[in-house]
Scaffold this active site. Structure first.
Site, short mmCIF file in Angstrom:
data_model
loop_
_atom_site.label_atom_id
_atom_site.label_comp_id
_atom_site.label_asym_id
_atom_site.label_seq_id
_atom_site.Cartn_x
_atom_site.Cartn_y
_atom_site.Cartn_z
CB ALA A 53 -1.11 0.48 1.22
CE LYS A 54 5.42 4.78 -0.52
NZ LYS A 54 6.55 4.20 -0.15
N GLY A 55 0.17 5.68 0.95
CA GLY A 55 -0.53 7.05 0.63
C GLY A 55 0.61 8.43 0.42
#
Ligand code: NAD
Length: 431
Positions: free
Chosen positions: A120-122
């Site tokens: 994931a990345k944000g």
């Protein structure tokens, strides 16, 4: 450095395959690895897309009374092998697409390390330098509230990235824990040790780069005590890698920061050079017989080159002039795809970022284990277990490299994709 300017219409682009977004790169590398494997094409198609992207509005009241509204994202790519895992970035260029692409990279990185996490990345499209400490705290607490439903120690575990740090993670953990009514350190990693962070987390990516460099040096029948090394970037990754290799007997002849580099053919005393965190951009203040530009450093006649500063520094424009025998990617994405092809043609081994700098996410995994078990590990244990994990991953990638006769990068992606695809097929999540 790679040029980012737009060429005139009548000029050929400086970089044939550039510019490529993080998402394009991640998809291309996925397809490349898939071409070597006999896996369900439906699984590959699924992996080209994120599972979910949460887009949120994050308003804060500035200290002057104005309300500013920012956009934040959390892109969750794949969780077939465990909870989503990846950084939170505060940077003006953060976009949905970038988060998706970087989230895919995290899936490959966790899988190549055989860590039971997905990717994931944000982040938030904001320049954190424009905000006071109090405003950053407000922003982080509000953002945490907006993504609360999709994160959690068994769902998705953020970590620091560009523009965020251990303090940001402490605010996130606090905001999340306050709403849950109990202290939940396992919701984030990269926290300060006093609130459940792991010893050795900060230095872990540089440590893993050094371990992989040491193994590659040995693999190519070199004696580390007779090996010359040049390191671009003297921050968390570059300084830790350079100092460890120096301690293990390597001859670190050149290091640099954003202002340029220093060179000593007899070897620098890396321990006396201030790292970025001890004294920002101070490499050039250190006495050395010669200085080098960052571009020249990449072309030095050394055994091992470690680009550990920024992405896209090894390009079609300089790949033919790189004379190092081995390249270890310390930074994320320092080699463009065009340069990778040139290195493959020239038989210059490039050990990829998803393996070499994966010490960060590996010690994040250790931190999560310590948090859910409520038991802190000694630094010695962190180092021992990191060493074991890195050697196991190195061996897995080396086996694919030897049996399939592919590049090191392809070998690492093949290891990662095999594990993810097998997990999908075994769980039967398709469609
Ligand atoms: P850092 O901010 O600690 O240090 C960066 C270093 O690079 C500094 O010495 C800086 O002066 C230098 N630098 C900046 N711009 C440069 C330029 N244009 N030319 C040459 N040098 C330049 O950063 P870091 O945490 O060491 O990260 C470096 C790279 O490693 C990044 O690509 C990052 O994404 C990647 N990485 C970091 C981690 C981590 O946990 N720190 C983990 C994996 C990968």
């Amino acid at each position: 450095m790679a040029s980012t300017s737009t060429p005139h219409d009548d000029e050929p682009p400086a970089e044939p395959n550039e510019p490529e977004s993080a998402l394009q790169t991640a998809r291309r590398q996925l397809q490349h690895a898939a071409d070597h494997l006999d896996i369900d094409p439906n699984v590959v198609e699924r992996l080209k897309h994120p599972k979910k992207v949460q887009e949120v509005t994050v308003p804060i009241e500035r200290e002057n009374g104005d309300v500013e509204v920012y956009t934040g994202y959390r892109a969750q790519h794949d969780s077939v092998r465990g909870p989503f895992k990846g950084g939170l970035r505060y940077h003006p260029d953060v976009t949905r697409e970038e988060c998706v692409g970087l989230g895919m990279w995290m899936t490959w990185k966790c899988a190549v390390m055989d860590i039971p996490f997905g990717g994931a990345k944000g982040g938030i499209a904001v320049n954190p330098k424009d905000l006071s400490e109090g405003e950053k705290e407000q922003l982080t607490r509000r953002f945490t509230d907006e993504i609360r439903s999709v994160i959690g120690p068994t769902k998705d575990i953020p970590a620091p990235d560009m523009g965020t740090d251990p303090q940001t993670m402490a605010w996130l953990m606090d905001a999340y824990s306050m709403q849950e009514g109990e202290t939940i350190p396992g919701v984030v990693t990269g926290k300060p040790p006093i609130v459940g962070g792991s010893k050795g987390r900060d230095a872990a990516p540089g440590r893993s780069v050094a371990i992989i460099a040491r193994e590659a040096i040995d693999y190519y029948d070199k004696d580390i005590r007779e090996t010359s090394v040049a390191v671009q970037g003297f921050g968390s990754v570059g300084a830790n890698a350079a100092k460890l290799l120096d301690s293990w007997g390597a001859n670190v002849v050149a290091v640099s920061d954003v202002n340029g580099g220093i060179y000593d053919a007899n070897g620098l005393d890396t321990h006396s050079i201030p790292s970025h965190h001890e004294e920002p951009e101070a490499v050039m203040t250190h006495e050395a017989p010669q200085t080098v530009t960052n571009d020249d450093l990449l072309e030095l006649d050394v055994d091992v080159l470690i680009p550990a500063a920024i992405g896209n520094v090894l390009t079609a424009g300089n790949a033919d002039d790189v004379t190092a025998d081995i390249i270890i990617e310390g930074a994320n994405g320092p080699t463009t795809s065009a340069a990778s092809e040139i290195f493959a043609e020239r038989d210059v081994p490039v050990i990829p970022d998803i393996l070499a700098n994966a010490g960060g996410v590996t010690v994040s995994y250790f931190e999560w284990l310590q948090d859910i078990n409520r038991r802190a590990w000694s630094l010695e244990r962190v180092h021992d277990e990191l060493e074991d994990e890195m050697l196991a991953a190195w061996q897995d990638v080396r086996d694919e490299y030897e049996t399939r006769e592919v590049t090191w990068r392809d070998a690492a992606y093949i290891v990662a994709l095999s594990r993810i695809a097998e997990a999908h097929e075994t769980r039967g999540l398709w469609p």
